[in-house]
Design a protein around this motif. Structure first.
Motif, PDB file in Angstrom:
ATOM      1  N   THR A 106      51.536 -13.061 -27.130  1.00  0.00           N
ATOM      2  CA  THR A 106      52.252 -12.117 -26.267  1.00  0.00           C
ATOM      3  C   THR A 106      51.418 -11.745 -25.047  1.00  0.00           C
ATOM      4  N   GLY A 107      52.097 -11.287 -24.018  1.00  0.00           N
ATOM      5  CA  GLY A 107      51.437 -10.633 -22.905  1.00  0.00           C
ATOM      6  C   GLY A 107      51.550  -9.123 -23.067  1.00  0.00           C
ATOM      7  N   CYS A 108      50.967  -8.353 -22.148  1.00  0.00           N
ATOM      8  CA  CYS A 108      51.037  -6.890 -22.254  1.00  0.00           C
ATOM      9  C   CYS A 108      50.601  -6.257 -20.938  1.00  0.00           C
ATOM     10  N   TYR A 109      50.902  -4.976 -20.795  1.00  0.00           N
ATOM     11  CA  TYR A 109      50.439  -4.208 -19.646  1.00  0.00           C
ATOM     12  C   TYR A 109      50.368  -2.737 -20.051  1.00  0.00           C
ATOM     13  N   ILE A 110      49.628  -1.943 -19.303  1.00  0.00           N
ATOM     14  CA  ILE A 110      49.507  -0.507 -19.572  1.00  0.00           C
ATOM     15  C   ILE A 110      50.578   0.240 -18.802  1.00  0.00           C
ATOM     16  N   PRO A 160      49.681  -6.578 -15.157  1.00  0.00           N
ATOM     17  CA  PRO A 160      50.167  -7.319 -16.332  1.00  0.00           C
ATOM     18  C   PRO A 160      49.195  -8.424 -16.733  1.00  0.00           C
ATOM     19  N   ALA A 161      49.088  -8.643 -18.034  1.00  0.00           N
ATOM     20  CA  ALA A 161      48.286  -9.745 -18.572  1.00  0.00           C
ATOM     21  C   ALA A 161      49.234 -10.741 -19.219  1.00  0.00           C
ATOM     22  N   ASP A 162      49.195 -11.968 -18.732  1.00  0.00           N
ATOM     23  CA  ASP A 162      50.071 -13.011 -19.264  1.00  0.00           C
ATOM     24  C   ASP A 162      49.591 -13.454 -20.640  1.00  0.00           C
ATOM     25  N   LYS A 163      50.517 -13.969 -21.449  1.00  0.00           N
ATOM     26  CA  LYS A 163      50.150 -14.391 -22.803  1.00  0.00           C
ATOM     27  C   LYS A 163      49.229 -15.605 -22.829  1.00  0.00           C
ATOM     28  N   SER A 164      49.021 -16.238 -21.674  1.00  0.00           N
ATOM     29  CA  SER A 164      48.034 -17.320 -21.620  1.00  0.00           C
ATOM     30  C   SER A 164      46.624 -16.804 -21.899  1.00  0.00           C
ATOM     31  N   LEU A 165      46.403 -15.486 -21.715  1.00  0.00           N
ATOM     32  CA  LEU A 165      45.102 -14.873 -21.993  1.00  0.00           C
ATOM     33  C   LEU A 165      44.930 -14.505 -23.459  1.00  0.00           C
ATOM     34  N   HIS A 166      45.989 -14.636 -24.233  1.00  0.00           N
ATOM     35  CA  HIS A 166      45.972 -14.232 -25.630  1.00  0.00           C
ATOM     36  C   HIS A 166      45.225 -15.270 -26.475  1.00  0.00           C
ATOM     37  N   LYS A 167      44.212 -14.819 -27.233  1.00  0.00           N
ATOM     38  CA  LYS A 167      43.361 -15.729 -28.009  1.00  0.00           C
ATOM     39  C   LYS A 167      43.809 -15.901 -29.455  1.00  0.00           C
ATOM     40  N   GLY A 168      44.750 -15.093 -29.927  1.00  0.00           N
ATOM     41  CA  GLY A 168      45.241 -15.299 -31.274  1.00  0.00           C
ATOM     42  C   GLY A 168      45.529 -14.028 -32.045  1.00  0.00           C
ATOM     43  N   ASP A 214      56.347  -9.709 -25.221  1.00  0.00           N
ATOM     44  CA  ASP A 214      56.973 -10.938 -25.720  1.00  0.00           C
ATOM     45  C   ASP A 214      57.249 -10.912 -27.219  1.00  0.00           C
ATOM     46  N   VAL A 215      57.460  -9.743 -27.771  1.00  0.00           N
ATOM     47  CA  VAL A 215      57.657  -9.586 -29.212  1.00  0.00           C
ATOM     48  C   VAL A 215      59.087  -9.114 -29.486  1.00  0.00           C
ATOM     49  N   PRO A 216      59.826  -9.770 -30.371  1.00  0.00           N
ATOM     50  CA  PRO A 216      61.183  -9.321 -30.709  1.00  0.00           C
ATOM     51  C   PRO A 216      61.157  -7.971 -31.426  1.00  0.00           C
ATOM     52  N   ILE A 217      61.793  -6.959 -30.841  1.00  0.00           N
ATOM     53  CA  ILE A 217      61.760  -5.615 -31.413  1.00  0.00           C
ATOM     54  C   ILE A 217      62.293  -5.605 -32.844  1.00  0.00           C
ATOM     55  N   GLU A 218      63.385  -6.283 -33.098  1.00  0.00           N
ATOM     56  CA  GLU A 218      63.997  -6.230 -34.423  1.00  0.00           C
ATOM     57  C   GLU A 218      63.073  -6.783 -35.498  1.00  0.00           C
TER      58      GLU A 218
END
Length: 339
Positions: A278-282, A252-260, A293-297
């Motif tokens: 957001t964070g993400c993982y494969i 997993p990659a935490d959203k602290s790594l997200h640059k924008g 970390d994104v609201p689906i709706e």
């Protein structure tokens, strides 16, 4: 208004501009002969960008535009003579080209891409119309290599339909060692690459880290709950890389790594960037990029082809600045390797 709400308020403007972008319905009176005629890429009018000045540009980038037209049930390819379509196509191309930074000399041709309406065709039928646009891109790429490249390092870049086209270029037009040696990377984001592709086409080498070169960078975004999507149907396993930690496993990659993430207005001007979005993982089973970390709706589109939680339309804008930074790093790595 919190940061997520600000993004939601503007992102649907971006939907109209990027990845389906500023879609224009093809008129029924479109000329079928025009659909199949050759495009003269010696004419500057058939390029959105074909930059001649190399000053300050460390490499070139050949950009293939994503789907910018809707189409209808009768005609599925873009009419290159239609000014409205050309305007939508150019706006989409300009925004997507910006994803790859300002240290590249940009080449981006007009082509008879297939419209969104082709998604409702069978795979066999869609391929027929897709190949019309792909032939245009092959012609444009060969013109670029013969008249503009001059031995310079270059990047192939495309999102969605553009990614599919770039992968076909890798298969059909990048077999020579000479061309492979000039390739910094191929950013084919929002399409699928399978074991079969890699077995059959040894020139397709998947990126395994942040700075390897001559490789393909690919992923397609979805919610954690998604088990099947338009790009990655259930039962298909694809190869991906995580654009936050640049790993190919499920770390997993935490959203602290997200640059924008980027937000654009109706004129394709970026008006906001949101850090740590957001964070993400494969996903180990599907190979897709799970966005955590994104609201689906808020990010599900009312389009039959793309189900709830399918974030395909946001593949570039979700990770805009991470991609920009990565392009710079790969160019630097390429130049250091060839010195």
């Amino acid at each position: 208004m919190n940061r997520t709400k600000k993004l939601v308020a503007l992102v649907f403007v971006l939907i109209l501009i990027l990845g389906g972008v500023a879609m224009v319905v093809i008129r029924k009176e479109q000329n079928n002969k025009q659909e199949n005629s050759a495009v003269d890429y010696s004419k500057s009018a058939n390029w959105v960008f074909n930059e001649n000045d190399v000053k300050g540009k460390a490499a070139d980038i050949f950009v293939v535009c994503s789907t910018a037209i809707e189409g209808d049930e009768t005609h599925f390819n873009m009419d290159l003579a239609d000014k409205e379509m050309r305007g939508a196509f150019a706006a989409t191309t300009a925004l997507e080209s910006g994803t790859y930074g300002d240290q590249v000399r940009v080449f981006a041709p007009y082509y008879r891409q297939v419209g969104l309406s082709s998604c409702y065709l069978s795979e066999e039928e869609r391929e027929k119309y897709f190949n019309i646009g792909f032939q245009n891109i092959q012609d444009a790429f060969e013109y670029y290599m013969e008249h503009y490249n001059n031995g310079r390092p270059f990047i192939l870049a495309g999102y969605s339909q553009g990614a599919q086209v770039c992968l076909e270029l890798m298969k059909e037009n990048m077999e020579s060692r000479e061309r492979q040696d000039l390739l910094v990377a191929c950013y084919a984001i929002g399409w699928k690459i399978t074991d079969e592709d890699i077995r059959n086409y040894p020139q397709i080498k998947m990126a395994t880290g942040e700075t390897d070169t001559g490789v393909v960078i690919s992923y397609d975004c979805e919610a954690e709950s998604v088990k099947s999507s338009f790009v990655i149907p259930e039962g298909v396993k694809v190869h991906s890389i995580n654009p936050l930690n640049w790993k190919t496993d499920s770390t997993p990659a935490d959203k602290s790594l997200h640059k924008g993430a980027c937000i654009a207005d109706e004129n394709c001007n970026i008006v906001q960037e949101i850090d740590h979005f957001t964070g993400c993982y494969i996903d180990e089973t599907r190979g897709s990029l799970k966005v955590t970390d994104v609201p689906i709706e808020d990010f599900s589109l009312d389009i039959d082809t793309f189900g709830k939680g399918d974030y395909h339309w946001f593949d570039l804008q979700f990770f805009y600045n991470n991609i920009r930074e990565n392009v710079s790093k790969r160019i630097e790595a390429y130049l250091n390797k060839t010195e």
